[in-house]
Each structure stands twice: as structure tokens, then as C-alpha cells.
Design an enzyme around this catalytic site. Structure first.
Site, short mmCIF file in Angstrom:
data_model
loop_
_atom_site.label_atom_id
_atom_site.label_comp_id
_atom_site.label_asym_id
_atom_site.label_seq_id
_atom_site.Cartn_x
_atom_site.Cartn_y
_atom_site.Cartn_z
N ASN A 1 -13.63 6.23 -6.58
CA ASN A 1 -12.38 7.01 -6.60
C ASN A 1 -12.23 7.99 -5.46
OD1 ASN A 1 -11.60 5.79 -9.01
ND2 ASN A 1 -12.57 7.37 -10.29
N ARG B 1 -3.02 1.34 -9.83
CA ARG B 1 -4.48 1.43 -9.74
C ARG B 1 -5.04 2.57 -10.58
NH1 ARG B 1 -8.20 3.13 -5.03
NH2 ARG B 1 -10.11 1.93 -5.39
N HIS C 1 -8.17 2.27 -13.15
CA HIS C 1 -9.40 3.06 -13.04
C HIS C 1 -9.57 4.00 -14.23
CE1 HIS C 1 -10.67 2.47 -8.58
NE2 HIS C 1 -10.20 1.35 -9.11
N HIS D 1 -3.20 -6.85 -6.22
CA HIS D 1 -3.49 -6.65 -4.80
C HIS D 1 -2.42 -7.31 -3.92
CE1 HIS D 1 -8.07 -5.62 -5.40
NE2 HIS D 1 -7.25 -4.72 -5.91
C1 HEM Z 1 -11.26 -7.34 -9.63
C2 HEM Z 1 -11.88 -6.26 -9.27
C3 HEM Z 1 -11.27 -5.26 -8.35
C4 HEM Z 1 -11.85 -4.72 -7.27
C5 HEM Z 1 -13.25 -4.98 -6.76
C6 HEM Z 1 -10.89 -3.85 -6.66
C7 HEM Z 1 -11.12 -3.10 -5.54
C8 HEM Z 1 -10.16 -2.39 -4.85
C9 HEM Z 1 -10.39 -1.68 -3.63
C10 HEM Z 1 -11.74 -1.55 -2.93
C11 HEM Z 1 -9.22 -1.16 -3.23
C12 HEM Z 1 -8.98 -0.32 -1.98
C13 HEM Z 1 -9.47 1.08 -2.22
C14 HEM Z 1 -9.67 1.86 -0.94
O1 HEM Z 1 -10.17 1.30 0.03
O2 HEM Z 1 -9.36 3.07 -0.94
C15 HEM Z 1 -8.23 -1.53 -4.21
C16 HEM Z 1 -6.91 -1.19 -4.15
C17 HEM Z 1 -6.00 -1.48 -5.15
N1 HEM Z 1 -6.29 -2.04 -6.36
FE1 HEM Z 1 -7.98 -3.00 -6.86
N2 HEM Z 1 -9.74 -3.87 -7.38
C18 HEM Z 1 -9.92 -4.71 -8.44
C19 HEM Z 1 -9.03 -4.96 -9.45
C20 HEM Z 1 -7.82 -4.33 -9.56
C21 HEM Z 1 -7.01 -4.35 -10.76
C22 HEM Z 1 -7.40 -4.97 -12.08
C23 HEM Z 1 -5.87 -3.64 -10.46
C24 HEM Z 1 -4.70 -3.32 -11.33
C25 HEM Z 1 -4.34 -3.99 -12.40
C26 HEM Z 1 -5.98 -3.23 -9.08
C27 HEM Z 1 -5.01 -2.56 -8.39
C28 HEM Z 1 -5.15 -2.11 -7.08
C29 HEM Z 1 -4.04 -1.61 -6.28
C30 HEM Z 1 -2.59 -1.59 -6.69
C31 HEM Z 1 -4.59 -1.19 -5.07
C32 HEM Z 1 -3.86 -0.50 -3.92
C33 HEM Z 1 -3.85 0.99 -4.18
C34 HEM Z 1 -3.19 1.84 -3.12
O3 HEM Z 1 -2.65 1.35 -2.14
O4 HEM Z 1 -3.23 3.09 -3.31
N3 HEM Z 1 -7.18 -3.63 -8.59
N4 HEM Z 1 -8.84 -2.26 -5.19
#
Ligand code: HEM
Ligand SMILES: *[C@@H]1O[C@H](CO)[C@@H](O)[C@H](O)[C@H]1NC(C)=O
Ligand SMILES: *[C@@H]1O[C@H](CO)[C@@H](O)[C@H](O)[C@H]1NC(C)=O
Ligand SMILES: *[C@@H]1O[C@H](CO)[C@@H](O)[C@H](O)[C@H]1NC(C)=O
Ligand SMILES: *[C@@H]1O[C@H](CO)[C@@H](O)[C@H](O)[C@H]1NC(C)=O
Ligand SMILES: *[C@@H]1O[C@H](CO)[C@@H](O)[C@H](O)[C@H]1NC(C)=O
Ligand SMILES: *[C@@H]1O[C@H](CO)[C@@H](O)[C@H](O)[C@H]1NC(C)=O
Length: 317
Positions: free
Chosen positions: A93, A61, A65, A192
């Protein structure tokens, strides 16, 4: 040496040196200047993931970002201080992105082995690939040669990183602004399959949307009340949150996506057929994911003499 070979030799040497400074990333970028870079990063990521599997998700992530805010330039790593406001505390973030200490440790090792050579932006790109592989996902050749920014933009971070409340058309616009397609959106959202989200991120979906499995919504509501417990975490893939697999797409087809933006990918639009394809063919998902990660990693890198190689990823030199 036969003299007719000389021009050929010249061409090879010339093109290799041009590659390093002109406008293109290359997997060979550090072959001469820091041949150990890949093994050093991999070792650092492996140690961190062994300690906590979720860290693999967090590192993937971080690269995302970084890349979505004025390109993959390490800008997300800069700390705020009295005279500098960066991206770490931007809305998408703050209290959410993590993994900075892992990057610091890797950077410190690299500074010992090849001082002032490897950019923080490249560390993020390699760490994202290594994390994916360690959790069972696909591998790819990481292109290298990004340089680090000397600036950061909290406003751009607020505006360019997609929010979990967006609908499919807004998601498509957000990705299109980065040169990414519908296919990239669906494939990359497949990350995800690992990691966690906070109650505050999935609350709107579990209380306000009708495109969610009723018992799934109810069980989430018991952990994430309408008010409070903002920082309670739930897995983005409720089945296998530490395995990089294609069950995320199976979940969407059962209306068990955690975020609104997840379920938007299977809600009666042209994204549905990609979700179905990735759910039924995990190797197709892996191939497309790797391709899209390379494409995301190519977003507006600083090259040549632009930017700098930061010594400490948290601070401009
Ligand atoms: C399509 C639009 C996307 C949205 C709206 C989105 C949104 C989010 C949100 C809200 C979270 C949880 C954050 C939290 O509550 O602290 C999350 C976690 C995550 N996102 Fe996305 N995301 C998107 C695309 C992506 C992309 C493109 C990637 C990587 C290529 C990605 C990888 C991740 C990963 C691996 C997590 C888990 C992180 C952790 O456990 O620390 N996401 N995302
Ligand atoms: C970031 O989160 C901290 C801790 O919750 C909070 O004190 C701070 O105000 C937040 N920063 C911004 C810019 O929202
Ligand atoms: C970005 O979002 C944070 C947190 O919501 C807010 O405090 C800040 O004013 C916003 N900054 C800019 C420049 O948009
Ligand atoms: C999607 O969201 C945008 C921005 O909030 C809104 O203008 C648009 O009407 C929405 N589209 C659909 C199809 O719901
Ligand atoms: C649900 O939608 C209503 C009306 O738009 C809004 O006021 C409320 O804040 C939303 N609730 C959540 C949990 O997002
Ligand atoms: C999903 O599709 C339904 C039916 O077409 C639509 O009403 C809804 O706005 C879409 N999005 C969400 C988040 O429910
Ligand atoms: C604050 O951060 C900026 C950007 O990293 C840096 O240039 C500056 O030296 C820092 N100031 C202090 C007092 O550390």
C-alpha cells in the site's frame, strides 16, 4: 384491515428489522436510515473522476485492498500515528494506494445528512461500483451493512494482498484463502483495464520473464531502468487506461500484460480459456466481473453490533 392479514404484515415488518442486524448484507440496508447514501457517494465519486479519471481506478483498488485484509471493514483507511500502526504503510500500500481524500469528502457529506449511520467500509464498496460504471464498466447492486473495524493489521496487509511477482499457483492460493476461485481471479484482474502501476511493480516482468512481447518489453525498459525511477508510472492497459473495457484481455493474448501476474493469466494454464472468453465476449466479462465484485465485497464483513460506524474514516471513534 381483515384480521387474517395481520400475521402477514407482522412477518414483513419482523423480517425487515431482523435483516438489519443479523448476519447478512443487503442492498436495502440504508433505505430507512440514510436513503440518500447512494446519491451522495455517486456525486462524490463523479466529481473526483471528472477531475482525474485515474481516481476511479484508485477507488476500485482501495475496496480490493480493504477486503483482502481481514475482510471488508474499512481497516485500510485508518491512519498511522505515534501509538498505532495500520495498513496504509504496509508494503503493498505504501506510496501506492490513493483516494483517501475522496473518501473523506464523501464521509463528511454523509455525516451531515445522516450522522453516524454509514460505514466507511460501505463507502468503499459503493465507490468501487460507481467508479466502474463511470469509466464504462458494468453496474451491480451493492450489498450494504458492513461495519468498520477498530483495528488494522500491517502484517496481514503485507501477507494477504497478492504481490505482482507471484506465479499462477500462488495467485490461486491467495484468492482461495479469501474464498475466491480461478474465475474470480481472472474476472477481477480485469480491473487492470484501468489505472497505472509503478516501475517498481512491473520491473521484474520486463527484465526477467520470457513471456512478454519483445518490443513491448523494450519500450517499457526505456522508461523503467533496472535501477532508479521506481515511481515512474505506466498504464496497466496500454491501449485504453481510463476506459473499463475488455482490452486488458486482448493485451494478455498479445503477451502485453504489464505485471508478471497479469501475464500469468495467459501462460499455458487453465486460466487461458477464461482470458480468451473475456477477450472475445465483453458482456460475459462484465457479468462475471460484477458477480465477482459482489463476492469479494462479501468477504468477512463485521455485522450487527461488531465493530463500529466510524465518524472519521481515518480514526477509530
Ligand atoms: C490478482 C492479483 C493482483 C495483483 C498482484 C495486483 C497488483 C497490482 C499492482 C502491483 C498495481 C500497481 C500498484 C503500484 O505500482 O502502485 C495494481 C494496480 C491496480 N489494481 Fe491490482 N492487483 C491484483 C488484483 C486486483 C484486483 C482484484 C483489483 C480490483 C478488483 C485490482 C485493481 C487494481 C486497480 C484498479 C489498479 C490501478 C490503481 C491506480 O491506478 O491507482 N487489482 N495492482
Ligand atoms: C513508506 O514510504 C515512505 C516514503 O517513501 C518511506 O519514508 C517509509 O519508510 C515507508 N514506510 C514503510 C513502512 O516502508
Ligand atoms: C510490512 O512491510 C513493511 C514494508 O516493507 C515493513 O517495513 C514491515 O516491517 C512489515 N511489517 C510487518 C508487521 O510485517
Ligand atoms: C510458484 O511460486 C511458488 C512460491 O514462490 C513456488 O514454490 C512454486 O514452485 C512456483 N510454481 C511454479 C509452477 O512455478
Ligand atoms: C531477476 O532475477 C534475478 C535472479 O533471480 C534477480 O537477482 C534480480 O533481482 C531480478 N531482477 C528484477 C528486475 O526483478
Ligand atoms: C510461463 O510459462 C513458461 C513456459 O511454460 C514458464 O517457463 C514460466 O515459468 C511461466 N511464467 C513466467 C512468469 O514466465
Ligand atoms: C491513533 O490512531 C488510533 C486508531 O485510529 C486511535 O485510536 C488513536 O486515538 C490515535 N491517537 C491519536 C493521538 O490520535
Amino acid at each position: 384491515m381483515a384480521h387474517y392479514l395481520l400475521p402477514i404484515l407482522f412477518l414483513i415488518v419482523y423480517s425487515a428489522s431482523v435483516e438489519a442486524s443479523d448476519g447478512k448484507l443487503s442492498p436495502k440496508f440504508y433505505d430507512c436510515t440514510c436513503p440518500k447514501v447512494l446519491s451522495i457517494v455517486k456525486e462524490g465519486v463523479a466529481a473526483a473522476v471528472k477531475k482525474e479519471a485515474r481516481m476511479g481506478a484508485s477507488l476500485v483498488r482501495l475496496h480490493f485492498h480493504d477486503c483482502f485484509v481481514n475482510g471488508c471493514d474499512g481497516s485500510i483507511l485508518l491512519d498511522d500515528n505515534a501509538t498505532f500502526i495500520g495498513e496504509k504503510t504496509a508494503a503493498p500500500n505504501n506510496n501506492s494506494v490513493r483516494g483517501f481524500e475522496v473518501v473523506d469528502d464523501i464521509k463528511a457529506k454523509l455525516e451531515k445528512t445522516c450522522p453516524a449511520v454509514v460505514s466507511c467500509a460501505d463507502i468503499l464498496a459503493i465507490a468501487a461500483r460507481d467508479s466502474t460504471v463511470l469509466l464504462g464498466g458494468p453496474s451491480w447492486k451493492v450489498k450494504l451493512g458492513r461495519r468498520d473495524s477498530t483495528t488494522a493489521s500491517r502484517a496481514a496487509a503485507n501477507n494477504s494482498i497478492p504481490a505482482p511477482t507471484l506465479n499462477i499457483s500462488a495467485l490461486l492460493s491467495s484468492f482461495a484463502a479469501q474464498g475466491l476461485s480461478l474465475k474470480d481471479l481472472v474476472a477481477l484482474s480485469g480491473s487492470h483495464t484501468i489505472g497505472l502501476a509503478r516501475c517498481t511493480s512491473f520491473r521484474p516482468h520486463i527484465y526477467n520473464d520470457s513471456n512478454i512481447d519483445a518490443s513491448f518489453a523494450k519500450s517499457l525498459q526505456s522508461k523503467c531502468p533496472k535501477i532508479g525511477n521506481d515511481n515512474v508510472h505506466q498504464p496497466l492497459d496500454f491501449q485504453t487506461p481510463t476506459s473499463f473495457d475488455n482490452l486488458y484481455f486482448h493485451n494478455l493474448m498479445k503477451m502485453k500484460g504489464l505485471l508478471r501476474t497479469d501475464q500469468e493469466l495467459f501462460n499455458g494454464t487453465s486460466a487461458d480459456s477464461l482470458v480468451e472468453k473475456y477477450a472475445s465476449d465483453s458482456s460475459k466479462f462484465f457479468k462475471d466481473f460484477a458477480k465477482s465484485m459482489i463476492k469479494m465485497g462479501n468477504i468477512k464483513p463485521l455485522l450487527g453490533s461488531s465493530g463500529e460506524i466510524r465518524i472519521n474514516c481515518r480514526k477509530v471513534n
